[in-house]
Design a protein around this motif. Structure first.
Motif, PDB file in Angstrom:
ATOM      1  N   VAL A   7      39.752  34.875-127.850  1.00  0.00           N
ATOM      2  CA  VAL A   7      39.175  36.201-127.658  1.00  0.00           C
ATOM      3  C   VAL A   7      37.656  36.103-127.672  1.00  0.00           C
ATOM      4  O   VAL A   7      37.083  35.434-128.540  1.00  0.00           O
ATOM      5  CB  VAL A   7      39.625  37.166-128.783  1.00  0.00           C
ATOM      6  N   THR A   8      37.006  36.780-126.718  1.00  0.00           N
ATOM      7  CA  THR A   8      35.553  36.890-126.694  1.00  0.00           C
ATOM      8  C   THR A   8      35.181  38.355-126.502  1.00  0.00           C
ATOM      9  O   THR A   8      36.014  39.181-126.135  1.00  0.00           O
ATOM     10  CB  THR A   8      34.928  36.048-125.552  1.00  0.00           C
ATOM     11  N   SER A  14      28.039  35.726-129.430  1.00  0.00           N
ATOM     12  CA  SER A  14      28.342  34.687-130.426  1.00  0.00           C
ATOM     13  C   SER A  14      29.764  34.801-130.972  1.00  0.00           C
ATOM     14  O   SER A  14      30.242  33.898-131.639  1.00  0.00           O
ATOM     15  CB  SER A  14      27.343  34.760-131.581  1.00  0.00           C
ATOM     16  N   PHE A  15      30.439  35.896-130.687  1.00  0.00           N
ATOM     17  CA  PHE A  15      31.759  36.151-131.252  1.00  0.00           C
ATOM     18  C   PHE A  15      32.854  35.394-130.514  1.00  0.00           C
ATOM     19  O   PHE A  15      32.888  35.337-129.289  1.00  0.00           O
ATOM     20  CB  PHE A  15      32.076  37.657-131.177  1.00  0.00           C
ATOM     21  N   ILE A  35      42.794  45.155-134.888  1.00  0.00           N
ATOM     22  CA  ILE A  35      42.195  46.192-135.738  1.00  0.00           C
ATOM     23  C   ILE A  35      41.965  45.660-137.147  1.00  0.00           C
ATOM     24  O   ILE A  35      40.882  45.817-137.712  1.00  0.00           O
ATOM     25  CB  ILE A  35      43.090  47.453-135.755  1.00  0.00           C
ATOM     26  N   ASP A  36      42.981  45.004-137.716  1.00  0.00           N
ATOM     27  CA  ASP A  36      42.859  44.471-139.077  1.00  0.00           C
ATOM     28  C   ASP A  36      41.828  43.349-139.156  1.00  0.00           C
ATOM     29  O   ASP A  36      41.013  43.313-140.072  1.00  0.00           O
ATOM     30  CB  ASP A  36      44.209  43.943-139.570  1.00  0.00           C
ATOM     31  N   THR A  37      41.849  42.444-138.206  1.00  0.00           N
ATOM     32  CA  THR A  37      40.962  41.282-138.237  1.00  0.00           C
ATOM     33  C   THR A  37      39.508  41.667-138.022  1.00  0.00           C
ATOM     34  O   THR A  37      38.606  41.094-138.641  1.00  0.00           O
ATOM     35  CB  THR A  37      41.388  40.258-137.155  1.00  0.00           C
ATOM     36  N   LEU A  38      39.269  42.654-137.162  1.00  0.00           N
ATOM     37  CA  LEU A  38      37.894  43.000-136.794  1.00  0.00           C
ATOM     38  C   LEU A  38      37.382  44.255-137.495  1.00  0.00           C
ATOM     39  O   LEU A  38      36.292  44.737-137.190  1.00  0.00           O
ATOM     40  CB  LEU A  38      37.798  43.154-135.282  1.00  0.00           C
ATOM     41  N   LEU A 125      37.541  32.355-136.514  1.00  0.00           N
ATOM     42  CA  LEU A 125      36.783  33.575-136.285  1.00  0.00           C
ATOM     43  C   LEU A 125      35.323  33.216-136.474  1.00  0.00           C
ATOM     44  O   LEU A 125      34.924  32.814-137.563  1.00  0.00           O
ATOM     45  CB  LEU A 125      37.215  34.668-137.267  1.00  0.00           C
ATOM     46  N   GLU A 126      34.543  33.326-135.401  1.00  0.00           N
ATOM     47  CA  GLU A 126      33.149  32.898-135.453  1.00  0.00           C
ATOM     48  C   GLU A 126      32.234  33.972-134.876  1.00  0.00           C
ATOM     49  O   GLU A 126      32.653  34.757-134.025  1.00  0.00           O
ATOM     50  CB  GLU A 126      32.970  31.605-134.648  1.00  0.00           C
ATOM     51  N   GLY A 127      30.987  33.959-135.338  1.00  0.00           N
ATOM     52  CA  GLY A 127      29.978  34.859-134.800  1.00  0.00           C
ATOM     53  C   GLY A 127      30.063  36.256-135.377  1.00  0.00           C
ATOM     54  O   GLY A 127      30.829  36.541-136.294  1.00  0.00           O
ATOM     55  N   LYS A 128      29.265  37.124-134.810  1.00  0.00           N
ATOM     56  CA  LYS A 128      29.181  38.512-135.249  1.00  0.00           C
ATOM     57  C   LYS A 128      30.333  39.319-134.665  1.00  0.00           C
ATOM     58  O   LYS A 128      30.536  39.339-133.448  1.00  0.00           O
ATOM     59  CB  LYS A 128      27.848  39.111-134.800  1.00  0.00           C
TER      60      LYS A 128
END
Length: 181
Positions: A7-8, A14-15, A35-38, A125-128
């Motif tokens: 996912v981008t 950066s996400f 929804i939960d992850t982000l 899970l990386e970035g903002k």
């Protein structure tokens, strides 16, 4: 079968997010995972667009109340399983998570393998993290204070910047009046 997605974000360069989920999970379950992850607002409306290899919409997965007449193939989010629409590595979709700012996540099916999961697994899970627009922030950003259902009508005029609407720019040529008998 297990689907592995990458996912981008169209807004946060950066996400990135990688996760695995059962291929027979519904799109509603996928939306709950996102929804939960982000940390998105679970009360917000979201929908998926199935895409071709150029990220052009070829189908829509949503609550039936939100089907768009020109969206092509339409599928109900609660009933449609991932494997029903995404069965090849490389399959793409976009998740509309912010109607106010027209923000999407891009999801690509990068791997399909055998096995089973008791629940979806976050691989990385990386970035903002992308953020959703707060509806109150959006309305307030239109040029005034935050409006609510309790705002007196006279104050609504004051809340909006006059530059958003200029009556002098209107032409009577673009309006027609229909007499009803």
């Amino acid at each position: 079968m297990i689907h592995h997605y990458h996912v981008t974000s169209e807004r946060e360069e950066s996400f990135s997010l990688d996760f695995e989920i059962q291929a027979d999970a519904t799109f509603a379950q996928l939306m709950d995972l996102l929804i939960d992850t982000l940390d998105f607002d679970p009360a917000s409306i979201g929908m998926f667009y199935i895409c071709d290899d150029r990220w052009q919409n070829v189908g829509q997965v949503a609550h039936s109340d939100f089907f768009e007449s020109d969206a092509g193939n339409q599928y109900e989010i609660e009933k449609t399983r991932l494997e029903d629409l995404l069965d090849d590595t490389g399959a793409r979709m976009r998740y509309l998570y912010d109607f106010f700012e027209d923000r999407y996540l891009r999801l690509q099916l990068v791997k399909i393998h055998s096995g089973s999961l008791s629940s979806p697994q976050i691989i990385s899970l990386e970035g903002k993290k992308p953020r959703q627009t707060d509806p109150d922030e959006f309305v307030g950003g239109l040029g005034g204070d935050v409006l609510s259902i309790d705002t007196p009508l006279g104050m609504m005029d004051e809340a909006f910047d006059e530059e958003l609407f200029n009556a002098d720019e209107l032409s009577s040529d673009s309006f027609s009046i229909v007499d009803e008998e």
